[in-house]
Scaffold this motif. Structure first.
Motif, PDB file in Angstrom:
ATOM      1  N   HIS A 236       0.770  -0.991   0.117  1.00 18.98           N
ATOM      2  CA  HIS A 236       0.154   0.183   0.157  1.00 18.98           C
ATOM      3  C   HIS A 236       0.586   1.255   0.026  1.00 18.98           C
ATOM      4  O   HIS A 236       2.256   1.643   0.761  1.00 18.98           O
ATOM      5  CB  HIS A 236      -0.928   0.129   0.932  1.00 18.98           C
ATOM      6  N   GLY A 237       0.551   2.513  -0.958  1.00 21.24           N
ATOM      7  CA  GLY A 237       1.174   3.751  -1.186  1.00 21.24           C
ATOM      8  C   GLY A 237       0.515   3.776   0.264  1.00 21.24           C
ATOM      9  O   GLY A 237       0.054   3.850   0.873  1.00 21.24           O
ATOM     10  N   MET A 238       1.158   5.765   0.662  1.00 16.10           N
ATOM     11  CA  MET A 238       1.408   6.498   1.758  1.00 16.10           C
ATOM     12  C   MET A 238       0.020   6.826   1.699  1.00 16.10           C
ATOM     13  O   MET A 238      -0.762   7.089   0.807  1.00 16.10           O
ATOM     14  CB  MET A 238       2.094   7.745   1.723  1.00 16.10           C
ATOM     15  N   HIS A 239      -0.661   6.807   2.975  1.00 12.44           N
ATOM     16  CA  HIS A 239      -1.835   6.643   3.498  1.00 12.44           C
ATOM     17  C   HIS A 239      -2.487   7.382   5.223  1.00 12.44           C
ATOM     18  O   HIS A 239      -0.894   6.838   6.437  1.00 12.44           O
ATOM     19  CB  HIS A 239      -2.961   5.830   3.229  1.00 12.44           C
ATOM     20  N   ARG A 240      -3.069   7.218   5.287  1.00 11.00           N
ATOM     21  CA  ARG A 240      -3.376   7.282   7.470  1.00 11.00           C
ATOM     22  C   ARG A 240      -5.211   7.336   7.411  1.00 11.00           C
ATOM     23  O   ARG A 240      -5.566   6.935   6.707  1.00 11.00           O
ATOM     24  CB  ARG A 240      -2.696   8.159   7.089  1.00 11.00           C
ATOM     25  N   GLU A 322      -4.148   6.877  15.689  1.00 13.67           N
ATOM     26  CA  GLU A 322      -4.626   8.047  15.085  1.00 13.67           C
ATOM     27  C   GLU A 322      -4.149   8.572  14.110  1.00 13.67           C
ATOM     28  O   GLU A 322      -3.156   9.302  14.868  1.00 13.67           O
ATOM     29  CB  GLU A 322      -5.904   8.630  15.512  1.00 13.67           C
ATOM     30  N   GLY A 323      -3.507   8.710  12.753  1.00  7.66           N
ATOM     31  CA  GLY A 323      -3.769   9.804  11.804  1.00  7.66           C
ATOM     32  C   GLY A 323      -1.643   9.236  11.229  1.00  7.66           C
ATOM     33  O   GLY A 323      -1.924   9.524  10.384  1.00  7.66           O
ATOM     34  N   TRP A 324      -2.044   8.508  11.809  1.00  9.96           N
ATOM     35  CA  TRP A 324      -0.011   8.251  11.225  1.00  9.96           C
ATOM     36  C   TRP A 324      -0.259   7.380   9.674  1.00  9.96           C
ATOM     37  O   TRP A 324      -0.747   7.404   9.418  1.00  9.96           O
ATOM     38  CB  TRP A 324       0.589   7.616  12.070  1.00  9.96           C
ATOM     39  N   TRP A 325       0.994   8.650   9.464  1.00 15.04           N
ATOM     40  CA  TRP A 325       1.102   7.762   7.617  1.00 15.04           C
ATOM     41  C   TRP A 325       1.479   7.313   7.914  1.00 15.04           C
ATOM     42  O   TRP A 325       2.647   6.728   8.485  1.00 15.04           O
ATOM     43  CB  TRP A 325       1.873   8.917   6.793  1.00 15.04           C
ATOM     44  N   HIS A 326       1.823   6.193   7.262  1.00 14.09           N
ATOM     45  CA  HIS A 326       2.036   4.739   6.538  1.00 14.09           C
ATOM     46  C   HIS A 326       1.899   3.805   5.106  1.00 14.09           C
ATOM     47  O   HIS A 326       1.606   4.459   4.172  1.00 14.09           O
ATOM     48  CB  HIS A 326       1.811   3.637   7.314  1.00 14.09           C
TER      49      HIS A 326
END
Length: 348
Positions: A236-240, A322-326
């Motif tokens: 998966h690409g960058m999302h949060r 919550e809210g951490w980009w990964h």
């Protein structure tokens, strides 16, 4: 990619800056920062599933929907060739392993099952709304780039992994905390739907069988159950999204992680599909949808002082606030994980 993955795994494991196994007295639970636990899966029957044959004997005939990740719209359903479609294409877990081994595209299985307090549930399969196929000589609405190739233009229907300018797919995201995703019809042998009720019941029974192999760690969310199955080079690409936890059952997975943008630095922008845009780097010039490219070309990795890269191995649980980009990349052909997502904690 396999060679790059092997060296990256060693480096990521050695240089992982995430806290590991903090004691309960060390702070709040769940932890305020992304954390890895190696002591939460002891005694799980699912530990036997790290052996491919054992897992397939028990779970191999269950079917899930083929998906991929696109940079702006996030999760998108695809067919067995990796091309975008407007209807779900289901394969058994055993069939996916064969397909993934020969398909040089970012295709994976990702299923969610939402359990409400009153016992009701929702089928949160990958979305297939408003696909917005492009017009003209290049068909950007079908197909993804090959694993290991993250630039270039499409020719004759062989599109790159993502196309930020054309063929944008405005869909509700499987990973979006503001969306439940689209309803998916159960297919019979002729591709006709039996209705959402049939598909939902099948999803419920799958997660019931899956849940017999593990326990939700105390204190983390169990309102949205997750199953992920990847092949080598899928991810998966960058999302949060909302808080989540993921237990790696088989295979290894590289994570790139960054905390939410501090309020003092402004507000995050919104991308073309209505999702938050990664605030630390403009990903439109590189592979924001396929993080495995960052193993092949490390210069593309966002240089964020507070960011981390870690390799998660079998038996390890990663807890994500919550809210951490990964973003993630699978390092093995056989890669499965279970987890949960949401804001309501389980009973401690």
């Amino acid at each position: 990619l396999a060679s790059a993955a092997a060296s990256a795994a060693a480096g990521a494991a050695a240089g992982c800056g995430l806290a590991r196994n903090p004691s309960a007295s060390a702070g709040k639970w769940p932890p305020a920062e992304a954390t890895v636990f190696t002591n939460l899966t002891d005694g799980w029957r699912a530990q036997q599933w790290r052996h491919r044959d054992t897992f397939l004997e028990e779970m191999g005939t269950w079917e899930q929907t083929l998906s991929t990740f696109v940079r702006d719209a996030w999760l998108q359903i695809v067919d067995a060739s990796g091309g975008f479609v407007d209807h779900p294409v289901d394969v058994s877990l055993a069939e996916y392993l064969k397909l993934s081994a020969g398909l040089r595209r970012n295709v994976f299985l990702f299923a969610r099952y939402e359990v409400e307090e009153r016992g009701a549930s929702h089928d949160n399969g990958p979305s297939h709304h408003d696909h917005g196929h492009s017009h003209g000589g290049n068909d950007h609405g079908h197909g993804h780039g090959h694993k290991g190739h993250h630039h270039g233009q499409s020719h004759g229907g062989d599109a790159p992994r993502h196309d930020p300018e054309h063929g944008q797919h405005h869909s509700h995201s499987e990973l979006d905390d503001d969306s439940n995703g689209g309803s998916l019809d159960h297919r019979d042998g002729h591709g006709q739907g039996h209705g959402d009720g049939h598909r939902l019941e099948r999803r419920r029974r799958f997660f019931e069988a899956l849940g017999s192999g593990y326990d939700t760690p105390p204190g983390v969310s169990d309102e949205l159950k997750i199953f992920a199955m990847d092949g080598l080079g899928s991810g998966h690409g960058m999302h949060r999204h909302t808080a989540a936890w993921l237990a790696q059952i088989a295979g290894r997975k590289v994570w790139w992680l960054a905390p939410p943008l501090p309020p003092s630095e402004g507000q995050e922008a919104v991308n073309a599909a209505g999702h938050p845009a990664f605030p630390y780097k403009d990903l439109s010039e590189d592979e924001g949808a396929w993080a495995c490219a960052w193993l092949l070309q490390p210069s593309l990795v966002p240089q964020v002082a507070s960011a981390h890269i870690c390799t998660q191995g079998p038996g390890e649980v990663l807890v994500l606030p919550e809210g951490w980009w990964h973003a993630t990349c699978s390092l093995d052909e056989f890669n499965i994980a279970v987890g949960g997502q949401g804001s309501r904690p389980s009973e401690t």
